[in-house]
Design a protein around this motif. Structure first.
Motif, mmCIF file in Angstrom:
data_model
loop_
_atom_site.group_PDB
_atom_site.id
_atom_site.type_symbol
_atom_site.label_atom_id
_atom_site.label_comp_id
_atom_site.label_asym_id
_atom_site.label_seq_id
_atom_site.Cartn_x
_atom_site.Cartn_y
_atom_site.Cartn_z
ATOM 1 N N LYS A 240 10.749 3.761 -13.368
ATOM 2 C CA LYS A 240 10.450 5.091 -13.293
ATOM 3 C C LYS A 240 9.864 5.610 -12.117
ATOM 4 C CE LYS A 240 9.534 9.361 -15.898
ATOM 5 N NZ LYS A 240 9.092 9.964 -17.050
ATOM 6 N N SER A 241 8.659 5.059 -11.779
ATOM 7 C CA SER A 241 7.874 5.156 -10.582
ATOM 8 C C SER A 241 8.544 5.135 -9.480
ATOM 9 C CB SER A 241 6.592 4.335 -10.753
ATOM 10 O OG SER A 241 5.833 4.799 -12.110
ATOM 11 N N ARG A 242 9.090 3.978 -9.463
ATOM 12 C CA ARG A 242 9.817 3.471 -8.046
ATOM 13 C C ARG A 242 10.991 4.535 -7.809
ATOM 14 N NH1 ARG A 242 11.315 -2.194 -5.644
ATOM 15 N NH2 ARG A 242 12.455 -1.577 -4.104
ATOM 16 N N GLU A 243 11.758 4.807 -8.794
ATOM 17 C CA GLU A 243 12.889 5.628 -8.631
ATOM 18 C C GLU A 243 12.528 6.916 -8.211
ATOM 19 O OE1 GLU A 243 15.611 8.200 -11.606
ATOM 20 O OE2 GLU A 243 15.798 6.079 -11.936
ATOM 21 N N HIS A 244 11.347 7.479 -8.624
ATOM 22 C CA HIS A 244 10.653 8.636 -8.067
ATOM 23 C C HIS A 244 10.397 8.577 -6.600
ATOM 24 C CE1 HIS A 244 8.264 12.182 -7.569
ATOM 25 N NE2 HIS A 244 7.273 11.444 -7.014
ATOM 26 N N LEU A 245 9.790 7.500 -6.538
ATOM 27 C CA LEU A 245 9.205 7.463 -4.615
ATOM 28 C C LEU A 245 10.480 7.211 -3.958
ATOM 29 C CD1 LEU A 245 6.098 5.088 -5.499
ATOM 30 C CD2 LEU A 245 6.132 7.558 -4.434
ATOM 31 N N GLU A 246 11.387 6.536 -4.335
ATOM 32 C CA GLU A 246 12.468 6.322 -3.615
ATOM 33 C C GLU A 246 13.266 7.655 -3.504
ATOM 34 O OE1 GLU A 246 14.534 2.812 -5.899
ATOM 35 O OE2 GLU A 246 13.703 1.676 -4.282
ATOM 36 N N SER A 247 13.272 8.477 -4.388
ATOM 37 C CA SER A 247 14.207 9.890 -4.164
ATOM 38 C C SER A 247 13.534 10.599 -3.094
ATOM 39 C CB SER A 247 14.126 10.497 -5.593
ATOM 40 O OG SER A 247 12.581 11.211 -5.681
ATOM 41 N N GLY B 61 12.291 8.803 -0.234
ATOM 42 C CA GLY B 61 12.648 8.055 1.075
ATOM 43 C C GLY B 61 11.522 7.221 1.015
ATOM 44 N N THR B 62 10.592 7.086 0.079
ATOM 45 C CA THR B 62 9.729 6.090 0.436
ATOM 46 C C THR B 62 10.408 4.642 0.496
ATOM 47 O OG1 THR B 62 8.220 7.354 -1.128
ATOM 48 C CG2 THR B 62 7.559 5.090 -0.766
ATOM 49 N N ARG B 63 9.672 3.872 1.446
ATOM 50 C CA ARG B 63 10.237 2.705 1.872
ATOM 51 C C ARG B 63 9.608 1.589 0.991
ATOM 52 N NH1 ARG B 63 8.235 -1.313 5.808
ATOM 53 N NH2 ARG B 63 6.623 0.029 6.474
ATOM 54 N N PHE B 64 10.292 0.618 0.638
ATOM 55 C CA PHE B 64 9.640 -0.475 -0.341
ATOM 56 C C PHE B 64 9.750 -1.662 0.390
ATOM 57 C CE2 PHE B 64 9.555 2.705 -3.672
ATOM 58 C CZ PHE B 64 8.654 2.310 -4.471
ATOM 59 N N ASP B 65 9.010 -2.677 -0.213
ATOM 60 C CA ASP B 65 8.952 -4.166 0.531
ATOM 61 C C ASP B 65 9.780 -4.844 -0.351
ATOM 62 O OD1 ASP B 65 8.615 -6.236 1.998
ATOM 63 O OD2 ASP B 65 6.346 -6.541 1.589
ATOM 64 N N VAL C 152 3.234 -9.242 -15.537
ATOM 65 C CA VAL C 152 3.162 -8.278 -14.631
ATOM 66 C C VAL C 152 4.460 -7.955 -13.787
ATOM 67 C CG1 VAL C 152 1.842 -9.086 -12.652
ATOM 68 C CG2 VAL C 152 1.577 -6.615 -13.274
ATOM 69 N N ARG C 153 4.798 -6.758 -13.575
ATOM 70 C CA ARG C 153 5.825 -6.711 -12.187
ATOM 71 C C ARG C 153 5.330 -5.793 -11.410
ATOM 72 N NH1 ARG C 153 10.554 -3.337 -14.755
ATOM 73 N NH2 ARG C 153 11.734 -4.172 -12.941
ATOM 74 N N LEU C 154 5.499 -5.917 -10.081
ATOM 75 C CA LEU C 154 4.744 -5.519 -8.745
ATOM 76 C C LEU C 154 5.869 -5.117 -7.810
ATOM 77 C CD1 LEU C 154 2.515 -8.459 -8.376
ATOM 78 C CD2 LEU C 154 1.888 -6.357 -9.448
ATOM 79 N N ALA C 155 5.573 -3.950 -7.254
ATOM 80 C CA ALA C 155 6.391 -3.349 -5.957
ATOM 81 C C ALA C 155 5.520 -2.683 -5.348
ATOM 82 C CB ALA C 155 7.344 -2.473 -6.777
ATOM 83 N N THR C 156 5.960 -3.142 -3.674
ATOM 84 C CA THR C 156 4.821 -2.722 -2.749
ATOM 85 C C THR C 156 5.767 -1.606 -2.217
ATOM 86 O OG1 THR C 156 3.911 -5.024 -2.280
ATOM 87 C CG2 THR C 156 3.648 -3.486 -0.512
ATOM 88 N N PHE C 157 5.065 -0.465 -1.764
ATOM 89 C CA PHE C 157 5.760 0.473 -0.792
ATOM 90 C C PHE C 157 4.649 0.955 -0.053
ATOM 91 C CE2 PHE C 157 3.133 2.516 -4.444
ATOM 92 C CZ PHE C 157 2.692 3.893 -3.912
ATOM 93 N N TYR C 158 5.182 1.925 0.868
ATOM 94 C CA TYR C 158 4.447 2.646 2.305
ATOM 95 C C TYR C 158 4.319 3.862 2.002
ATOM 96 C CZ TYR C 158 4.995 -2.571 3.152
ATOM 97 O OH TYR C 158 5.313 -3.841 3.240
ATOM 98 N N ASP C 159 3.209 4.520 2.679
ATOM 99 C CA ASP C 159 3.311 5.857 3.018
ATOM 100 C C ASP C 159 4.121 6.132 4.156
ATOM 101 O OD1 ASP C 159 1.465 5.439 5.031
ATOM 102 O OD2 ASP C 159 -0.398 6.287 4.091
ATOM 103 N N PRO C 160 4.051 7.356 4.841
ATOM 104 C CA PRO C 160 4.858 7.630 5.893
ATOM 105 C C PRO C 160 4.346 6.882 7.226
ATOM 106 C CG PRO C 160 4.728 9.655 4.828
ATOM 107 C CD PRO C 160 3.882 8.569 3.883
ATOM 108 N N GLY D 285 2.947 3.900 7.125
ATOM 109 C CA GLY D 285 2.867 2.415 7.022
ATOM 110 C C GLY D 285 1.722 1.857 6.053
ATOM 111 N N ASN D 286 0.737 2.728 5.617
ATOM 112 C CA ASN D 286 -0.089 2.159 4.840
ATOM 113 C C ASN D 286 0.425 1.635 3.371
ATOM 114 O OD1 ASN D 286 -2.761 2.881 6.153
ATOM 115 N ND2 ASN D 286 -1.793 4.905 5.839
ATOM 116 N N ALA D 287 0.007 0.292 3.118
ATOM 117 C CA ALA D 287 0.706 -0.350 1.984
ATOM 118 C C ALA D 287 0.127 0.238 0.506
ATOM 119 C CB ALA D 287 0.613 -1.830 2.422
ATOM 120 N N PHE D 288 0.764 0.330 -0.410
ATOM 121 C CA PHE D 288 0.270 0.376 -1.892
ATOM 122 C C PHE D 288 1.248 -0.547 -2.615
ATOM 123 C CE2 PHE D 288 -0.786 4.241 0.306
ATOM 124 C CZ PHE D 288 -2.117 4.568 0.059
#
Length: 123
Positions: A80-87, A89-93, A103-111, A113-116
């Motif tokens: 659900k969190s990933r779906e929100h961010l992808e909606s 336009g957030t870029r995921f790795d 655990v399940r992990l997903a890396t994403f980036y702010d506009p 390129g800072n990684a979270f």
């Protein structure tokens, strides 16, 4: 014996190229709120839903986003969190990864390129 007496707060400071764009993204994408802003310094501090943890954004000409610490947010539902961010336009790795039954992990980036990372514990 001395030691450090912490006051219960931590600020994770990040470089951004456009403070206004970054503030809007952090508010919309992550639900953070501006608690302090210094226009003359190109600085904003945003609170997170986590007590005592905030994100500081400092505007610089060329943000340094390679290497360093990756702030990881524990979430209840990573899909659900990933779906929100992808909606937004957030870029995921890549895809969401699962590490054993832990655990399940997903890396994403702010506009800029800072990684979270998002982390959903399975146990």
């Amino acid at each position: 014996m001395g030691g450090i007496e912490y006051d219960g707060r931590a600020v994770c400071a990040l470089d951004v190229s456009d403070l206004e764009r970054a503030v809007q993204w952090y508010e919309q994408a992550l639900g953070f709120e501006v608690v302090h802003r210094l226009e003359s310094w190109g600085w904003a501090e945003l609170s997170t839903p986590l007590p005592g943890i905030s994100i500081g954004l400092g505007q610089v000409e060329e943000p340094k986003t390679d290497g360093g610490v990756v702030v990881t947010f524990g979430v209840r539902d990573i899909d659900k969190s990933r779906e929100h961010l992808e909606s937004l336009g957030t870029r995921f790795d890549g895809e969401t990864r699962q590490i054993a039954d832990e655990v399940r992990l997903a890396t994403f980036y702010d506009p800029d390129g800072n990684a979270f990372m998002l982390a959903e514990r399975l146990v």
